[in-house]
Each structure stands twice: as C-alpha cells, then as structure tokens.
Scaffold this motif. Sequence first.
Motif, PDB file in Angstrom:
ATOM      1  N   LYS A  30      43.744  21.821 -10.975  1.00 34.95           N
ATOM      2  CA  LYS A  30      43.098  21.129  -9.849  1.00 34.95           C
ATOM      3  C   LYS A  30      43.578  19.680  -9.865  1.00 34.95           C
ATOM      4  CE  LYS A  30      38.928  23.995 -10.084  1.00 34.95           C
ATOM      5  NZ  LYS A  30      37.441  23.996 -10.265  1.00 34.95           N
ATOM      6  N   PRO A  31      44.835  19.452  -9.490  1.00 32.12           N
ATOM      7  CA  PRO A  31      45.456  18.145  -9.700  1.00 32.12           C
ATOM      8  C   PRO A  31      44.811  16.989  -8.961  1.00 32.12           C
ATOM      9  CG  PRO A  31      46.850  19.578  -8.346  1.00 32.12           C
ATOM     10  CD  PRO A  31      45.767  20.437  -8.902  1.00 32.12           C
ATOM     11  N   GLN A  32      44.041  17.273  -7.905  1.00 33.22           N
ATOM     12  CA  GLN A  32      43.398  16.182  -7.172  1.00 33.22           C
ATOM     13  C   GLN A  32      42.004  15.866  -7.694  1.00 33.22           C
ATOM     14  OE1 GLN A  32      44.948  14.313  -4.933  1.00 33.22           O
ATOM     15  NE2 GLN A  32      43.142  13.037  -4.522  1.00 33.22           N
ATOM     16  N   ALA A  33      41.472  16.739  -8.548  1.00 34.42           N
ATOM     17  CA  ALA A  33      40.070  16.610  -8.964  1.00 34.42           C
ATOM     18  C   ALA A  33      39.794  15.312  -9.709  1.00 34.42           C
ATOM     19  CB  ALA A  33      39.674  17.805  -9.829  1.00 34.42           C
ATOM     20  N   GLY A  34      40.718  14.893 -10.576  1.00 34.70           N
ATOM     21  CA  GLY A  34      40.495  13.675 -11.342  1.00 34.70           C
ATOM     22  C   GLY A  34      40.413  12.444 -10.468  1.00 34.70           C
ATOM     23  N   ARG A  35      41.366  12.313  -9.548  1.00 34.63           N
ATOM     24  CA  ARG A  35      41.334  11.158  -8.638  1.00 34.63           C
ATOM     25  C   ARG A  35      40.103  11.203  -7.745  1.00 34.63           C
ATOM     26  NH1 ARG A  35      43.969   6.922  -6.899  1.00 34.63           N
ATOM     27  NH2 ARG A  35      45.738   7.247  -8.292  1.00 34.63           N
ATOM     28  N   ASP A  36      39.738  12.381  -7.278  1.00 38.84           N
ATOM     29  CA  ASP A  36      38.532  12.490  -6.448  1.00 38.84           C
ATOM     30  C   ASP A  36      37.304  12.022  -7.228  1.00 38.84           C
ATOM     31  OD1 ASP A  36      40.025  13.483  -4.353  1.00 38.84           O
ATOM     32  OD2 ASP A  36      39.457  15.579  -4.687  1.00 38.84           O
ATOM     33  N   SER A  37      37.223  12.412  -8.487  1.00 39.23           N
ATOM     34  CA  SER A  37      36.092  11.988  -9.316  1.00 39.23           C
ATOM     35  C   SER A  37      36.096  10.480  -9.503  1.00 39.23           C
ATOM     36  CB  SER A  37      36.149  12.685 -10.682  1.00 39.23           C
ATOM     37  OG  SER A  37      36.004  14.078 -10.537  1.00 39.23           O
ATOM     38  N   TYR A  38      37.284   9.923  -9.728  1.00 42.16           N
ATOM     39  CA  TYR A  38      37.410   8.469  -9.879  1.00 42.16           C
ATOM     40  C   TYR A  38      36.942   7.752  -8.614  1.00 42.16           C
ATOM     41  CZ  TYR A  38      39.679   3.896  -9.775  1.00 42.16           C
ATOM     42  OH  TYR A  38      39.934   2.554  -9.630  1.00 42.16           O
ATOM     43  N   GLU A  39      37.378   8.235  -7.460  1.00 39.52           N
ATOM     44  CA  GLU A  39      37.016   7.567  -6.208  1.00 39.52           C
ATOM     45  C   GLU A  39      35.531   7.688  -5.904  1.00 39.52           C
ATOM     46  OE1 GLU A  39      39.656   9.172  -3.275  1.00 39.52           O
ATOM     47  OE2 GLU A  39      41.385   8.005  -4.001  1.00 39.52           O
ATOM     48  N   GLU A  40      34.904   8.744  -6.402  1.00 41.77           N
ATOM     49  CA  GLU A  40      33.468   8.926  -6.205  1.00 41.77           C
ATOM     50  C   GLU A  40      32.670   7.950  -7.057  1.00 41.77           C
ATOM     51  OE1 GLU A  40      30.069  12.362  -6.941  1.00 41.77           O
ATOM     52  OE2 GLU A  40      32.182  12.945  -6.663  1.00 41.77           O
ATOM     53  N   GLU A  41      33.052   7.822  -8.330  1.00 41.51           N
ATOM     54  CA  GLU A  41      32.393   6.875  -9.225  1.00 41.51           C
ATOM     55  C   GLU A  41      33.197   6.762 -10.521  1.00 41.51           C
ATOM     56  OE1 GLU A  41      28.455   8.284  -9.933  1.00 41.51           O
ATOM     57  OE2 GLU A  41      29.117  10.202 -10.778  1.00 41.51           O
ATOM     58  N   HIS A  42      33.147   5.579 -11.099  1.00 40.04           N
ATOM     59  CA  HIS A  42      33.883   5.310 -12.330  1.00 40.04           C
ATOM     60  C   HIS A  42      33.251   4.111 -13.027  1.00 40.04           C
ATOM     61  CE1 HIS A  42      36.017   3.305  -8.923  1.00 40.04           C
ATOM     62  NE2 HIS A  42      35.861   2.250  -9.717  1.00 40.04           N
ATOM     63  N   ILE A  43      33.725   3.809 -14.205  1.00 41.74           N
ATOM     64  CA  ILE A  43      33.252   2.627 -14.923  1.00 41.74           C
ATOM     65  C   ILE A  43      33.738   1.382 -14.188  1.00 41.74           C
ATOM     66  CG2 ILE A  43      33.424   1.347 -17.097  1.00 41.74           C
ATOM     67  CD1 ILE A  43      33.646   4.023 -18.545  1.00 41.74           C
ATOM     68  N   PRO A  44      32.874   0.377 -14.000  1.00 44.78           N
ATOM     69  CA  PRO A  44      33.285  -0.819 -13.247  1.00 44.78           C
ATOM     70  C   PRO A  44      34.577  -1.433 -13.780  1.00 44.78           C
ATOM     71  CG  PRO A  44      30.922  -0.859 -13.622  1.00 44.78           C
ATOM     72  CD  PRO A  44      31.450   0.320 -14.401  1.00 44.78           C
ATOM     73  N   GLY A  45      35.471  -1.742 -12.844  1.00 47.75           N
ATOM     74  CA  GLY A  45      36.742  -2.370 -13.195  1.00 47.75           C
ATOM     75  C   GLY A  45      37.851  -1.401 -13.534  1.00 47.75           C
ATOM     76  N   ALA A  46      37.546  -0.109 -13.647  1.00 52.13           N
ATOM     77  CA  ALA A  46      38.555   0.858 -14.085  1.00 52.13           C
ATOM     78  C   ALA A  46      39.601   1.112 -13.006  1.00 52.13           C
ATOM     79  CB  ALA A  46      37.891   2.167 -14.474  1.00 52.13           C
ATOM     80  N   VAL A  47      40.833   1.296 -13.451  1.00 50.04           N
ATOM     81  CA  VAL A  47      41.926   1.764 -12.600  1.00 50.04           C
ATOM     82  C   VAL A  47      42.197   3.214 -12.991  1.00 50.04           C
ATOM     83  CG1 VAL A  47      42.913  -0.526 -12.315  1.00 50.04           C
ATOM     84  CG2 VAL A  47      43.673   0.915 -14.211  1.00 50.04           C
ATOM     85  N   TYR A  48      43.011   3.905 -12.196  1.00 51.90           N
ATOM     86  CA  TYR A  48      43.228   5.334 -12.438  1.00 51.90           C
ATOM     87  C   TYR A  48      44.688   5.628 -12.736  1.00 51.90           C
ATOM     88  CZ  TYR A  48      43.161  10.396 -11.876  1.00 51.90           C
ATOM     89  OH  TYR A  48      43.288  11.735 -12.098  1.00 51.90           O
ATOM     90  N   LEU A  49      44.910   6.466 -13.752  1.00 53.89           N
ATOM     91  CA  LEU A  49      46.243   6.993 -14.043  1.00 53.89           C
ATOM     92  C   LEU A  49      46.167   8.508 -14.108  1.00 53.89           C
ATOM     93  CD1 LEU A  49      47.632   4.503 -16.732  1.00 53.89           C
ATOM     94  CD2 LEU A  49      48.525   4.875 -14.425  1.00 53.89           C
ATOM     95  N   ASP A  50      47.074   9.151 -13.380  1.00 55.16           N
ATOM     96  CA  ASP A  50      47.096  10.598 -13.232  1.00 55.16           C
ATOM     97  C   ASP A  50      47.978  11.224 -14.322  1.00 55.16           C
ATOM     98  OD1 ASP A  50      48.415  13.167 -12.063  1.00 55.16           O
ATOM     99  OD2 ASP A  50      46.743  12.807 -10.697  1.00 55.16           O
ATOM    100  N   LEU A  51      47.458  12.265 -14.986  1.00 57.79           N
ATOM    101  CA  LEU A  51      48.203  12.909 -16.063  1.00 57.79           C
ATOM    102  C   LEU A  51      49.578  13.375 -15.610  1.00 57.79           C
ATOM    103  CD1 LEU A  51      48.507  14.210 -18.885  1.00 57.79           C
ATOM    104  CD2 LEU A  51      47.352  16.233 -17.952  1.00 57.79           C
ATOM    105  N   GLU A  52      49.662  13.985 -14.432  1.00 59.12           N
ATOM    106  CA  GLU A  52      50.924  14.573 -14.005  1.00 59.12           C
ATOM    107  C   GLU A  52      51.791  13.620 -13.197  1.00 59.12           C
ATOM    108  OE1 GLU A  52      49.889  18.318 -12.177  1.00 59.12           O
ATOM    109  OE2 GLU A  52      49.658  19.293 -14.147  1.00 59.12           O
ATOM    110  N   LEU A  53      51.185  12.730 -12.436  1.00 60.26           N
ATOM    111  CA  LEU A  53      51.968  11.815 -11.602  1.00 60.26           C
ATOM    112  C   LEU A  53      52.373  10.544 -12.347  1.00 60.26           C
ATOM    113  CD1 LEU A  53      50.023  12.069  -8.214  1.00 60.26           C
ATOM    114  CD2 LEU A  53      52.068  13.324  -8.932  1.00 60.26           C
ATOM    115  N   ASP A  54      51.550  10.094 -13.277  1.00 66.01           N
ATOM    116  CA  ASP A  54      51.811   8.825 -13.964  1.00 66.01           C
ATOM    117  C   ASP A  54      52.183   9.000 -15.439  1.00 66.01           C
ATOM    118  OD1 ASP A  54      51.069   7.198 -11.683  1.00 66.01           O
ATOM    119  OD2 ASP A  54      48.988   7.733 -12.124  1.00 66.01           O
ATOM    120  N   LEU A  55      51.530   9.925 -16.119  1.00 67.82           N
ATOM    121  CA  LEU A  55      51.696  10.054 -17.563  1.00 67.82           C
ATOM    122  C   LEU A  55      52.631  11.198 -17.945  1.00 67.82           C
ATOM    123  CD1 LEU A  55      48.000   9.419 -18.689  1.00 67.82           C
ATOM    124  CD2 LEU A  55      49.820   7.769 -18.201  1.00 67.82           C
TER     125      LEU A  55
END
Length: 287
Positions: A30-55
């Motif tokens: 579910k490659p979009q699930a992580g980013r969707d979760s991040y956009e819904e809520e995350h720790i204040p100040g956090a940026v997002y890195l995707d396992l498959e697209l970035d790492l």
Amino acid sequence: MDATVTKRWLLARLYEPEQIIVDCRFTLGKPQAGRDSYEEEHIPGAVYLDLELDLSSPVGGHGGRHPLPDPEVLAARLSKLGIGNDSRIVAYDDESGMNAARLWWLLRYLGHEQVFILEGGFSQWKAEKYPVTNHQPVRVPSTFEANVQPQMLVDVHKVQQISANMEPSASPTGLSSVLIDSRARERFLGQEETLDKRAGHIPGAFNFFWKETQNADGSFKNAEELQEHFSELDQDAEIIVYCGSGVTACPNVLALEKAGFKNVRLYAGSWSDWISYEENPVATGEE
C-alpha cells in the motif's frame, strides 16, 4: 548516546532548530498509505520520507526489492528537506522501527552519526497524548554532503564467498564470519514465502528474527538483554546481516551494535537479490 530516544526526550527538544524529525511510515503493498497517514497527522515539525521513493532506488534485475538509493540522490533529497551535516535527525514509523532503522542505517552509511529512532513509534506517541498535527512544515533547504562509508556494506560476491566456505554448523559460536538472516522463522526455513519468488535461505546462514530484539511495547531491549540474545556470536566475528530486501535487517544491525558488536555489515540486496542470480544455491529447513 544510544541510537534510540524516548518520547519524553523528544518532547523536551521538539522545537530545537538543529533537529529534524522524519516520519518514515510505510506499508508494503500500500505505497500511498504512509504518506496519507503523515498528511492526516504526524509529530509536529516532522517531514516525510518514503521507503520506496526516497530510501530506495528503482527495482532492477538485481539489487533486491529495495535497492539502496544513490548516495548523491538521497543527499539532494535530504538537503531539500532542510537536513544538513549538522542536523540531528529523529526518525519514527509505525512498523516497530524497521523503516526508521533503514533511514538510521542510510544516514550513517552517508557518514552522518547524529541520527536516532523514536522508541515506540507514532501510535504510542499519540496514545500517550503527546502532540500531533496535520500542519506540514516549510523547510529552508540546507546542504547535506555525503561521505559514504563503504565498509558498512557487502555485495553478493562477498556473501557467495562466505556461504561457499561455511561448514555445516548447529551454532555460530567460534565462527569468524557469520551470515544472519533477520526474517521470521517460517520464511527462513522455506515453509512460507509471500514476498519473494523462492523460499528458503542462504546456505550457512543463522536465523535471528529481528523482532526478537524488541520488547512487547516496540522498544529495543537493553544492551545486556541483547548481549544475551546474541550470546552465540563471537564479539570479534565479522557479521553480515540480511533479510528479504535490506529493510528489516537494519533493526538487527542496530541491535547488534547496541550489544557491542563492532564488525557488523549489511547485505543490502538481501534474499531478494540472492535469488535473482540463478546460480546461487538455496537452503531450506534446518540444513
């Protein structure tokens, strides 16, 4: 300092300017699930890195399901997010630390030591009423220069050599080079395989399931507990760690280092790379 930090530790330093928090949540299949979760809520100040697209790099004929990213490409991505060589990075996920550990390993591979993993991940952070937000920070770009540490890595040729010279053994005690398979027992034995085309393990490898390095709450065991967990291994042995695609091996690398092992290296392509070479032998069962 330990490679992991507590929720209380992070809360006390949540807005320090030299710190960058990185959300690494990702769900296989579910490659979009992580980013969707991040956009819904995350720790204040956090940026997002995707396992498959970035790492990871794009999948090819060899290199496994999650090939390592090109160091310069990753460095450029980190720079864009405001991560520089002086930044302190705290990574978290919701997958028992496996994706955060991938970032932890990659940053150290690029020569950056100031990187830590949040114990317990996002769900525990939220459950214990620590702050969350849906606000995505605007980061001022920085400059991250990669200083690659090639000694942290081995390729398939090195693993072939070790495997070919490995005598059948019921224990890794006394061995100067040890292959550690980080996958669940049933995958190691070849009884079950849902991710890769062939089941089994690299001949001569020993199975240390990565989740057994953790407590029930998802935190890593302490150094003494991990020393007991890895007590069959010689402290001065060369230890090569692999898994299915080089991701869940990273928590095992962290745990081994926490237990005091100094010569620990990653076979990044792991099982999915090994079986991409038809000539490589496959073992099943207890050998």
